[in-house]
Write a protein that holds these residues in place. Structure first.
Motif, mmCIF file in Angstrom:
data_model
loop_
_atom_site.group_PDB
_atom_site.id
_atom_site.type_symbol
_atom_site.label_atom_id
_atom_site.label_comp_id
_atom_site.label_asym_id
_atom_site.label_seq_id
_atom_site.Cartn_x
_atom_site.Cartn_y
_atom_site.Cartn_z
ATOM 1 N N TRP A 1 -3.153 8.780 -15.264
ATOM 2 C CA TRP A 1 -3.717 7.771 -14.354
ATOM 3 C C TRP A 1 -3.177 7.954 -12.936
ATOM 4 C CZ3 TRP A 1 -7.684 4.834 -13.663
ATOM 5 C CH2 TRP A 1 -7.643 3.819 -12.706
ATOM 6 N N LEU A 2 -1.869 8.186 -12.834
ATOM 7 C CA LEU A 2 -1.263 8.334 -11.507
ATOM 8 C C LEU A 2 -1.754 9.588 -10.786
ATOM 9 C CD1 LEU A 2 2.409 7.213 -12.297
ATOM 10 C CD2 LEU A 2 0.625 5.909 -11.109
ATOM 11 N N ASN A 3 -2.123 10.609 -11.554
ATOM 12 C CA ASN A 3 -2.624 11.863 -10.974
ATOM 13 C C ASN A 3 -4.110 12.041 -11.279
ATOM 14 O OD1 ASN A 3 -0.038 12.875 -9.986
ATOM 15 N ND2 ASN A 3 0.493 12.977 -12.147
ATOM 16 N N ARG A 4 -4.840 10.956 -11.353
ATOM 17 C CA ARG A 4 -6.235 10.978 -11.791
ATOM 18 C C ARG A 4 -7.143 11.832 -10.912
ATOM 19 N NH1 ARG A 4 -4.733 6.016 -10.182
ATOM 20 N NH2 ARG A 4 -5.746 5.107 -8.357
ATOM 21 N N GLU A 5 -6.782 12.005 -9.645
ATOM 22 C CA GLU A 5 -7.622 12.805 -8.755
ATOM 23 C C GLU A 5 -7.752 14.244 -9.252
ATOM 24 O OE1 GLU A 5 -4.826 11.115 -7.568
ATOM 25 O OE2 GLU A 5 -5.915 9.356 -6.866
ATOM 26 N N THR A 6 -6.749 14.726 -9.986
ATOM 27 C CA THR A 6 -6.775 16.112 -10.482
ATOM 28 C C THR A 6 -7.736 16.287 -11.659
ATOM 29 O OG1 THR A 6 -4.928 15.748 -12.003
ATOM 30 C CG2 THR A 6 -4.388 16.489 -9.762
ATOM 31 N N LEU A 7 -8.217 15.193 -12.227
ATOM 32 C CA LEU A 7 -9.109 15.278 -13.388
ATOM 33 C C LEU A 7 -10.434 15.954 -13.052
ATOM 34 C CD1 LEU A 7 -8.544 11.817 -15.121
ATOM 35 C CD2 LEU A 7 -7.665 14.054 -15.820
ATOM 36 N N THR A 8 -10.794 15.996 -11.794
ATOM 37 C CA THR A 8 -12.068 16.629 -11.416
ATOM 38 C C THR A 8 -12.078 18.116 -11.740
ATOM 39 O OG1 THR A 8 -11.266 16.964 -9.158
ATOM 40 C CG2 THR A 8 -12.564 14.961 -9.584
ATOM 41 N N SER A 9 -10.911 18.735 -11.819
ATOM 42 C CA SER A 9 -10.836 20.171 -12.119
ATOM 43 C C SER A 9 -10.558 20.453 -13.593
ATOM 44 C CB SER A 9 -9.758 20.826 -11.252
ATOM 45 O OG SER A 9 -8.491 20.269 -11.566
ATOM 46 N N VAL A 10 -10.482 19.416 -14.430
ATOM 47 C CA VAL A 10 -10.196 19.597 -15.857
ATOM 48 C C VAL A 10 -11.496 19.870 -16.603
ATOM 49 C CG1 VAL A 10 -9.358 18.462 -17.943
ATOM 50 C CG2 VAL A 10 -8.137 18.145 -15.783
ATOM 51 N N ASN A 11 -11.532 20.989 -17.315
ATOM 52 C CA ASN A 11 -12.732 21.347 -18.075
ATOM 53 C C ASN A 11 -12.658 20.892 -19.530
ATOM 54 O OD1 ASN A 11 -14.062 22.617 -15.939
ATOM 55 N ND2 ASN A 11 -12.814 24.446 -16.225
ATOM 56 N N ASN A 12 -11.458 20.845 -20.085
ATOM 57 C CA ASN A 12 -11.280 20.417 -21.475
ATOM 58 C C ASN A 12 -10.191 19.350 -21.486
ATOM 59 O OD1 ASN A 12 -10.606 20.083 -24.191
ATOM 60 N ND2 ASN A 12 -10.885 22.262 -24.657
ATOM 61 N N PHE A 13 -10.597 18.083 -21.431
ATOM 62 C CA PHE A 13 -9.638 16.991 -21.313
ATOM 63 C C PHE A 13 -8.696 16.925 -22.501
ATOM 64 C CE2 PHE A 13 -8.273 12.589 -22.024
ATOM 65 C CZ PHE A 13 -7.538 12.412 -20.863
ATOM 66 N N LYS A 14 -9.208 17.114 -23.701
ATOM 67 C CA LYS A 14 -8.363 17.033 -24.894
ATOM 68 C C LYS A 14 -7.235 18.064 -24.818
ATOM 69 C CE LYS A 14 -8.376 17.263 -29.893
ATOM 70 N NZ LYS A 14 -9.152 17.555 -31.099
ATOM 71 N N ALA A 15 -7.571 19.296 -24.483
ATOM 72 C CA ALA A 15 -6.546 20.332 -24.365
ATOM 73 C C ALA A 15 -5.547 19.979 -23.266
ATOM 74 C CB ALA A 15 -7.197 21.683 -24.080
#
Length: 195
Positions: free
Chosen positions: A61-75
């Motif tokens: 949550w604190l680094n949520r901005e980086t989620l835009t570059s995540v292709n496989n969230f579970k991994a």
């Protein structure tokens, strides 16, 4: 093992990255149980597994901005959590070594050679007296009253992590004080047990 798949996960991650708490809640509710089971297998501790899962989601949550570059969230989630779990286990192992060192010092203090020499007890008391007040209180509550970290934290109104840190620093200070001020025979005896 069934795969957890969210519809439009990429869109959900983008919503979380924008600060959408509902989207984050959906991610948490989807993965937290499965992740907790995985981390429990690593830590073999329900309490530590719960702590790691909470910390992992907090970090996300604190680094949520980086989620835009995540292709496989579970991994991504499982790697973040596994790394945090391993760091926690390393820290716990260090704490156990410090605890064992204190127990060894206390064991040494019960040997006939040292019992004859009350100076050791006086030196240990003096070392405790030299601690800052908060560290001293944490140390005494832990070693003399045998309270657990959570109990000490609650009693003193400080965090569990602060209790752990105070105890580590106090133990280190006491050990150094005793080693620096005790006679050579006891230092050799202590060194023989620790090394």
């Amino acid at each position: 093992m069934s795969e957890l798949v969210l519809p439009c996960e990429k869109e959900l991650l983008l919503q979380v990255a924008r600060g959408d708490e509902h989207a984050f809640s959906l991610l948490f509710n989807t993965y937290h149980h499965h992740l907790g089971t995985h981390i429990f297998r690593i830590t073999d501790s329900l309490e530590l597994a719960e702590e790691v899962v909470q910390d992992a989601f907090l970090k996300i949550w604190l680094n949520r901005e980086t989620l835009t570059s995540v292709n496989n969230f579970k991994a991504y989630l499982f790697v973040v959590s596994k790394n945090h779990a391993l760091n926690c286990l390393r820290k716990l192992a260090k704490e156990r070594i410090v605890q064992k060192s204190i127990e060894n010092i206390e064991l040494i203090s019960n040997t006939p050679e040292v019992i004859e020499n009350n100076d050791y007890y006086n030196l240990l008391d003096e070392a405790i007296d030299h601690l800052p007040p908060q560290q001293q209180k944490v140390y005494l509550l832990s070693r003399h009253d045998r309270l657990k970290y959570d109990e000490i934290a609650s009693k003193m109104g400080i965090s569990r992590e602060t209790v752990k840190k105070y105890l580590q620093v106090a133990t280190h200070s006491i050990t150094n004080f005793v080693q620096a001020n005790h006679n050579a025979a006891v230092i050799i005896l202590v060194a023989g047990i620790f090394f």
